[in-house]
Design a protein around this motif. Structure first.
Motif, short mmCIF file in Angstrom:
data_model
loop_
_atom_site.label_atom_id
_atom_site.label_comp_id
_atom_site.label_asym_id
_atom_site.label_seq_id
_atom_site.Cartn_x
_atom_site.Cartn_y
_atom_site.Cartn_z
N ALA A 76 -41.58 -83.67 -123.69
CA ALA A 76 -42.27 -84.20 -122.52
C ALA A 76 -41.36 -84.18 -121.30
O ALA A 76 -41.79 -83.84 -120.21
CB ALA A 76 -42.75 -85.63 -122.78
N ILE A 77 -40.10 -84.54 -121.52
CA ILE A 77 -39.18 -84.63 -120.39
C ILE A 77 -37.75 -84.45 -120.86
O ILE A 77 -37.40 -84.85 -121.98
CB ILE A 77 -39.36 -85.96 -119.63
N ILE A 78 -36.96 -83.84 -120.01
CA ILE A 78 -35.54 -83.66 -120.28
C ILE A 78 -34.81 -84.34 -119.13
O ILE A 78 -35.01 -84.01 -117.97
CB ILE A 78 -35.18 -82.17 -120.36
N ASP A 79 -33.99 -85.31 -119.49
CA ASP A 79 -33.25 -86.11 -118.50
C ASP A 79 -31.77 -86.02 -118.85
O ASP A 79 -31.27 -86.82 -119.63
CB ASP A 79 -33.76 -87.55 -118.55
N GLY A 80 -31.10 -85.02 -118.31
CA GLY A 80 -29.70 -84.80 -118.66
C GLY A 80 -29.60 -84.44 -120.14
O GLY A 80 -30.24 -83.51 -120.61
N GLN A 81 -28.82 -85.23 -120.86
CA GLN A 81 -28.67 -85.00 -122.30
C GLN A 81 -29.81 -85.63 -123.11
O GLN A 81 -29.92 -85.40 -124.30
CB GLN A 81 -27.33 -85.56 -122.78
N CYS A 82 -30.61 -86.44 -122.48
CA CYS A 82 -31.69 -87.14 -123.16
C CYS A 82 -32.96 -86.31 -123.14
O CYS A 82 -33.39 -85.83 -122.10
CB CYS A 82 -31.93 -88.48 -122.44
N ARG A 83 -33.53 -86.12 -124.32
CA ARG A 83 -34.78 -85.36 -124.46
C ARG A 83 -35.81 -86.26 -125.13
O ARG A 83 -35.51 -86.86 -126.16
CB ARG A 83 -34.54 -84.10 -125.30
N TRP A 84 -36.98 -86.31 -124.55
CA TRP A 84 -38.04 -87.16 -125.05
C TRP A 84 -39.26 -86.32 -125.39
O TRP A 84 -39.73 -85.56 -124.55
CB TRP A 84 -38.46 -88.19 -123.99
N THR A 85 -39.78 -86.50 -126.60
CA THR A 85 -41.05 -85.86 -126.95
C THR A 85 -42.18 -86.74 -126.41
O THR A 85 -41.97 -87.91 -126.04
CB THR A 85 -41.21 -85.72 -128.48
N TYR A 86 -43.39 -86.20 -126.41
CA TYR A 86 -44.54 -86.99 -125.98
C TYR A 86 -44.72 -88.20 -126.88
O TYR A 86 -45.03 -89.30 -126.41
CB TYR A 86 -45.81 -86.13 -125.97
N ALA A 87 -44.52 -88.04 -128.19
CA ALA A 87 -44.67 -89.16 -129.11
C ALA A 87 -43.64 -90.24 -128.81
O ALA A 87 -43.97 -91.44 -128.81
CB ALA A 87 -44.53 -88.69 -130.56
N GLU A 88 -42.40 -89.85 -128.56
CA GLU A 88 -41.35 -90.84 -128.27
C GLU A 88 -41.64 -91.60 -126.98
O GLU A 88 -41.46 -92.82 -126.92
CB GLU A 88 -39.99 -90.14 -128.17
N MET A 89 -42.09 -90.88 -125.95
CA MET A 89 -42.42 -91.56 -124.69
C MET A 89 -43.61 -92.49 -124.87
O MET A 89 -43.62 -93.60 -124.35
CB MET A 89 -42.71 -90.54 -123.60
N ASP A 90 -44.62 -92.04 -125.63
CA ASP A 90 -45.80 -92.87 -125.86
C ASP A 90 -45.43 -94.12 -126.63
O ASP A 90 -45.83 -95.23 -126.27
CB ASP A 90 -46.87 -92.05 -126.60
N GLN A 91 -44.62 -93.98 -127.68
CA GLN A 91 -44.21 -95.13 -128.49
C GLN A 91 -43.34 -96.09 -127.69
O GLN A 91 -43.54 -97.31 -127.75
CB GLN A 91 -43.48 -94.66 -129.74
N ALA A 92 -42.38 -95.56 -126.92
CA ALA A 92 -41.52 -96.43 -126.12
C ALA A 92 -42.34 -97.18 -125.07
O ALA A 92 -42.14 -98.39 -124.86
CB ALA A 92 -40.41 -95.61 -125.45
N SER A 93 -43.27 -96.49 -124.42
CA SER A 93 -44.09 -97.17 -123.40
C SER A 93 -45.03 -98.19 -124.04
O SER A 93 -45.30 -99.23 -123.44
CB SER A 93 -44.85 -96.16 -122.54
N ASN A 94 -45.50 -97.92 -125.27
CA ASN A 94 -46.31 -98.92 -125.97
C ASN A 94 -45.49 -100.15 -126.30
O ASN A 94 -45.97 -101.28 -126.16
CB ASN A 94 -46.90 -98.33 -127.26
N ARG A 95 -44.25 -99.96 -126.76
CA ARG A 95 -43.38 -101.11 -127.06
C ARG A 95 -43.18 -101.96 -125.82
O ARG A 95 -43.28 -103.19 -125.86
CB ARG A 95 -42.02 -100.63 -127.58
N LEU A 96 -42.88 -101.29 -124.71
CA LEU A 96 -42.64 -102.02 -123.47
C LEU A 96 -43.92 -102.69 -122.98
O LEU A 96 -43.89 -103.83 -122.51
CB LEU A 96 -42.06 -101.09 -122.41
N ALA A 97 -45.07 -102.03 -123.09
CA ALA A 97 -46.35 -102.64 -122.68
C ALA A 97 -46.65 -103.87 -123.54
O ALA A 97 -47.11 -104.90 -123.02
CB ALA A 97 -47.48 -101.62 -122.80
N ASN A 98 -46.39 -103.79 -124.85
CA ASN A 98 -46.59 -104.95 -125.72
C ASN A 98 -45.66 -106.09 -125.33
O ASN A 98 -46.05 -107.26 -125.32
CB ASN A 98 -46.38 -104.56 -127.18
#
Length: 192
Positions: A51-73
């Motif tokens: 989904a996104i590459i931020d320097g050395q950090c790479r996020w898949t769509y699933a990882e971004m969706d799960q992280a944003s769900n955790r934060l929304a909860n």
């Protein structure tokens, strides 16, 4: 930071909009609905796609969706409700996108706070908007409202990755942007 891909061209209605276009509200009238409907749907059909590459950090769509769900909860558990403002004080990064997704999923309105602004200006913006919470990167001494998203023990990391029940209200604020105003006093413009 750059989007690693685009939605497929047959993915209606965005027809190839990049994730960054969705998150910047290129079509303000339905940006919240796009964000809440299309991003999780795409994460469900292409979870391992970058989904996104931020320097050395790479996020898949699933990882971004799960992280944003955790934060929304987490936001919901902290009492954030639809119509509340949640400040986001960080530069362009994957964490910024996760924060915007989470705020939108919680039903709250995103309040961008540029960390390069003078402390007095940020304080005035906080006083005017009265956000329920401010998501940041790094410690903000003396500010009880601020949550350091990068802290290894940040409480949001332990929350469920299950999505919240849909709470999108097209009449509720999507975000609030401040201008300097003709007098130099910050003035907020709320976008629905």
């Amino acid at each position: 930071m750059s989007p690693a891909g685009r939605f497929p061209s047959d993915h209606n209605p965005s027809h190839g909009e990049s994730i960054s276009a969705l998150l910047t509200g290129s079509r303000v009238s339905d940006a919240g609905l796009q964000l809440l409907g299309e991003f999780p749907a795409f994460a469900g059909t292409s979870p391992e796609r970058m989904a996104i590459i931020d320097g050395q950090c790479r996020w898949t769509y699933a990882e971004m969706d799960q992280a944003s769900n955790r934060l929304a909860n987490y936001l919901q558990k902290q009492g954030v409700r639809p119509g509340d403002f949640v400040g986001v004080s960080m530069g362009r990064s994957a964490q910024l996108l996760i924060a915007i997704l989470a705020v939108t999923k919680s039903g709250a309105a995103y309040l961008p706070l540029d960390p390069s602004y003078p402390a007095g200006r940020i304080a005035r913006m906080l006083d005017i908007a009265k956000p329920a919470l401010v998501l940041s990167r790094g410690n903000q001494p003396g500010h009880d409202l601020f949550l350091d998203m990068d802290a290894p023990d940040a409480p949001w990391r332990g929350f469920s990755a299950e999505p919240l029940p849909e709470s999108y209200d097209p009449e509720a604020p999507l975000y609030c942007i401040f201008t300097s105003g003709s007098t130099g006093e910050p003035k907020g413009a709320v976008v629905k």
